[in-house]
Design an enzyme around this catalytic site. Structure first.
Site, mmCIF file in Angstrom:
data_model
loop_
_atom_site.group_PDB
_atom_site.id
_atom_site.type_symbol
_atom_site.label_atom_id
_atom_site.label_comp_id
_atom_site.label_asym_id
_atom_site.label_seq_id
_atom_site.Cartn_x
_atom_site.Cartn_y
_atom_site.Cartn_z
ATOM 1 N N GLU A 197 0.968 -1.023 -0.085
ATOM 2 C CA GLU A 197 -0.044 0.022 -0.094
ATOM 3 C C GLU A 197 0.968 1.581 -0.034
ATOM 4 O O GLU A 197 0.648 2.216 -0.165
ATOM 5 C CB GLU A 197 -1.111 0.061 1.034
ATOM 6 C CG GLU A 197 -2.334 -0.717 1.101
ATOM 7 C CD GLU A 197 -2.337 -1.810 0.358
ATOM 8 O OE1 GLU A 197 -1.732 -2.951 0.994
ATOM 9 O OE2 GLU A 197 -2.695 -2.072 -0.702
ATOM 10 N N ASN A 230 -2.031 -7.451 -4.102
ATOM 11 C CA ASN A 230 -2.551 -6.684 -5.312
ATOM 12 C C ASN A 230 -1.378 -5.934 -5.889
ATOM 13 O O ASN A 230 -0.616 -5.568 -4.935
ATOM 14 C CB ASN A 230 -3.548 -5.716 -4.609
ATOM 15 C CG ASN A 230 -3.024 -5.011 -3.574
ATOM 16 O OD1 ASN A 230 -2.588 -5.501 -2.395
ATOM 17 N ND2 ASN A 230 -3.136 -3.602 -3.615
ATOM 18 N N ASP A 273 -8.433 -4.657 -4.984
ATOM 19 C CA ASP A 273 -7.658 -5.035 -3.907
ATOM 20 C C ASP A 273 -7.687 -6.590 -3.488
ATOM 21 O O ASP A 273 -7.653 -6.663 -2.536
ATOM 22 C CB ASP A 273 -7.804 -4.232 -2.489
ATOM 23 C CG ASP A 273 -6.853 -4.435 -1.515
ATOM 24 O OD1 ASP A 273 -5.545 -4.611 -1.663
ATOM 25 O OD2 ASP A 273 -7.125 -4.187 -0.322
#
Lengths: 130, 592
Positions: free
Chosen positions: B191, B276, B318
């Site tokens: 992230e 992801n 995601d």
């Protein structure tokens, strides 16, 4: 946010004295076509634009109430934090924000929860459509 | 003849001792000890112990509980070797040895130096998913990116290796796996624009022997002459850059390895998924974005890729594929025994694959799915529902599953007795809008505005018993809150799991009937284990402790911490209880 400040006063002070060296590397590729539009909004609005553009929202939440990082809604002057960052994960944004950006950020964080809080998400549009 | 039989028996005994079965099938399950994160190296979380049965589990009592002294989600599981239980706390990570022969008294604590900066760059709470034991040492990774080897008897550090600077956004949360002479570890931080990797360290010295990135040129990914793939879509050169046309964003491409690692001792392959692809905004990264949301079969000694399969091309929702890929052998079609690999993806589909080739044999939804209508077994591609595509500046409604996934990190368990997988599942959906994003190192590189929604049906969690051969449910138990903790299956015929609303439960492995439940002081985000106590009798252990992200799913944080109380205002259940616990714990259960 007060809890955090008490808990980390010592480390935060240490970070002010020795700001952690951190490369801030905006990638030209990802910035293509998204140069920040000229200021068109209120000070709080431009503050929100920077808040979204510089990914503050990823750590402090879409509306400042905190997620990975602490709740900063209603925060006072953020200059120190922007300059020095923090020891517990807050990066320094000194190289990326002007003094006007910081004043705008202060205005934005103060506006949270008030009727004049800007809540748009399309920061890349000159006048955000939503 | 007698001589031959004896000799064959000797080979079998040696094979079992090495973790290999006889007749080419790998032994599965653990007994007295729990040496790997997933029990055995295959990650079945199956215990061969039989003291506890459907007939007596209702009498289970707590032997004792030991506080960890830490807050935040306790996501992993302890290890047990002999009469010592080893636990790794959430950050700042400590390795604590408890004496099972003395009511869990602390034998020693290993506390590596820690870099507080890791706390604020950890996307999803300051979790640790556990340690692994091998050859007299315990190995674990810390949130601030070191891997430590610690003498299991004395608690003395054997070596410690730094894997990177948290200032870049890098963190490590996954449990290592030891295969042969390698300690295998993976990165988190997808992230925050981290380019995900997996690495093999020398077991004796901690020296990095190989490191493979999951995006970028073939040489970096360790795709070489031995690479094969079953599907045309995964064939080609440098797909880790070519499938990111017009950008260099593969350099911030996520595809980290924060979930579980598994190993098949028969084919000698290491299996791991990738998270992801980053940035979340899919319009910024046209193409399939390899090797995000994919599975790799690698040589554990060198990292070389044997085969790969991308599960969710151009992931826009995601859908990390970081969950476990569990090798099991089952009758399949005309084969009396086929070497399968079973995986429950965040994207909502359960995959049963041929683990030698990467061919998908069965793919079916195990929770409600709206983004795709199915998986095409000929092409290996999902059949997309275009109305659930995600684009910049527009909101896409009712995407199921949500970014929590139909199953999150919480590991499934497999019982060779019932031939079923037990899957802690999540029934949630979301509305998602992609936003323009700028990469600033050390900050979240997301570009998404997400609103979570409960799934249909009035329940958000479900323990699903799944038949991997037919691709169908055998039964399920619905739970009001998402299941965010793993399962354990035992040879006694019992399945254990915990809930965020403080329940620790046991159900019948065959029917799902509730056999036992007890309410603990905090919610459960950890994975139960089973082992033999100092008295030679079966024990069950599980962590309590829920931090801000799991707590946000319903109950708020428990234990309380200054850091967590400061997140996102008061917890949904009202202001924090001043008498709430201030530490997570490990709870031990036994028959009376």
């Amino acid at each position: 946010m007060h809890v955090i400040r008490v808990l980390s006063a010592a480390v935060a002070l240490a970070a002010l004295l020795h700001p952690p060296a951190r490369a801030v590397v905006p990638q030209p590729d990802t910035m293509r076509g998204i140069a920040s539009p000229a200021a068109t909004l209120s000070s709080a609005g431009e503050g929100r634009r920077v808040y979204l553009k510089l990914n503050c929202y990823g750590c402090h939440g879409m509306h400042g109430y905190g997620t990975m990082g602490p709740n900063i809604a209603g925060e006072g002057d953020v200059t120190e934090w922007i300059y020095a960052g923090g020891a517990q994960g807050m990066p320094s944004f000194r190289a990326l924000m002007t003094s006007t950006d910081i004043l705008n950020m202060n205005a934005y964080l103060k506006s949270i929860g008030t009727p004049v809080e800007p809540t748009f998400t399309h920061w890349w549009e000159a006048v955000p459509s939503q | 003849m007698a001589w031959r039989a004896r000799w064959a028996g000797g080979v079998c005994a040696a094979a079992l001792w090495l973790g290999l079965g006889c007749g080419g099938a790998a032994a599965q399950g653990t007994g007295a000890t729990w040496p790997n994160p997933g029990g055995d190296v295959q990650g079945t979380r199956y215990s061969t112990l039989t003291d506890i049965t459907p007939a007596n589990v209702s009498t289970l009592v707590q032997d004792y509980a030991v506080q960890t002294g830490s807050t935040g989600s306790h996501e992993g599981q302890p290890l047990v070797i002999g009469t010592t239980l080893y636990l790794v706390t959430p950050f700042p990570n400590r390795l604590v040895a408890l004496d099972l022969a003395n009511s869990g008294a602390v034998k020693w604590t290993y506390t590596p130096p820690s870099n507080e900066y890791a706390r604020g760059v950890a996307c999803c709470d300051v979790v640790n998913r556990g340690a692994v034991y091998s050859g007299g040492n315990i190995f674990f990774a810390t949130l601030d990116n070191t891997v430590a080897a610690v003498n299991a008897t004395t608690g003395a550090e054997v070596w410690r290796t730094s894997m990177g600077d948290p200032g870049t956004g890098l963190t490590m949360t996954g449990a290592p796996l030891v295969v042969n002479k390698r300690v295998i570890v993976g990165s988190a931080g997808g992230e925050l624009g981290i380019r995900g990797w997996i690495a093999g360290l020398d077991i004796a010295t901690g020296k990095q022997m190989w490191k493979a990135y999951n995006t970028g040129p073939d040489a970096d990914v360790k795709i070489g002459p031995n690479y094969k793939s079953y599907y045309a879509k995964d064939k080609g050169t440098n797909l880790g850059t070519a499938t990111w046309p017009g950008t260099t964003l593969w350099q911030q491409g996520g595809a980290t390895v924060w979930g579980w690692l598994t190993y098949d001792p028969v084919l000698k392959l290491l299996y791991h998924g990738t998270a992801n692809p980053g940035v979340w905004n899919p319009d910024m990264r046209p193409g399939d974005n390899k090797w995000g949301a994919s599975v790799f079969a690698r040589n554990p000694d060198t990292g070389a890729v044997n085969w790969a399969y991308q599960i969710t091309p151009h992931d826009s929702w995601d859908f990390d594929a970081m969950s476990e890929f569990v090798p099991v052998d089952l009758p399949f079609g005309k084969n009396a025994s086929r070497k399968l690999l079973v995986h429950f993806d965040k994207n909502g589909f359960a995959y049963t694959m041929d683990r030698a080739t990467g061919q998908v044999l069965v793919a079916a939804a195990f929770e409600p799915v709206t983004w795709a209508t199915g998986i095409n077994l000929t092409t290996g591609l999902p059949t997309l529902d275009p109305s659930h595509a995600v684009h910049q500046g527009v909101t896409t409604g009712n995407v199921c599953p949500s970014p929590f996934g139909a199953k999150n990190y919480s590991p499934s368990a497999y019982s060779p007795l019932t031939k079923l997988f037990y899957v802690p599942a999540i029934n949630m959906c979301d509305n998602i809008q992609a936003l323009q994003a700028m990469f600033v190192q050390g900050t979240p590189f997301m570009g998404a505005d997400v609103t979570m929604l409960p799934g249909a049906g009035g329940f958000m969690g479900e323990l699903v018993a799944w038949n991997p051969v037919t691709g169908a449910r055998a039964w399920s138990v619905q739970e009001p809150l998402p299941l965010y903790a793993g399962a354990l299956a035992t040879a006694g015929g019992v399945v254990f799991y915990g809930t965020l609303d403080n329940w620790f439960k046991a159900v019948d492995a065959k029917s799902g009937a509730l056999l036992f439940q007890t309410k603990l002081e905090c919610g459960i985000a950890g994975n139960p284990i089973s082992f033999t106590g100092a008295d030679g009798k079966q024990r069950i252990a599980v962590y309590t402790g829920v931090g801000w992200i799991a707590g946000g799913l319903g109950t708020g944080t428990c234990p309380r911490s200054g850091w967590d109380d400061n997140h996102a205002g008061p917890p949904p259940g009202g202001p924090p209880d001043p008498n709430a616990p201030t530490s997570g714990a490990v709870h031990m259960f036994k028959l009376p």
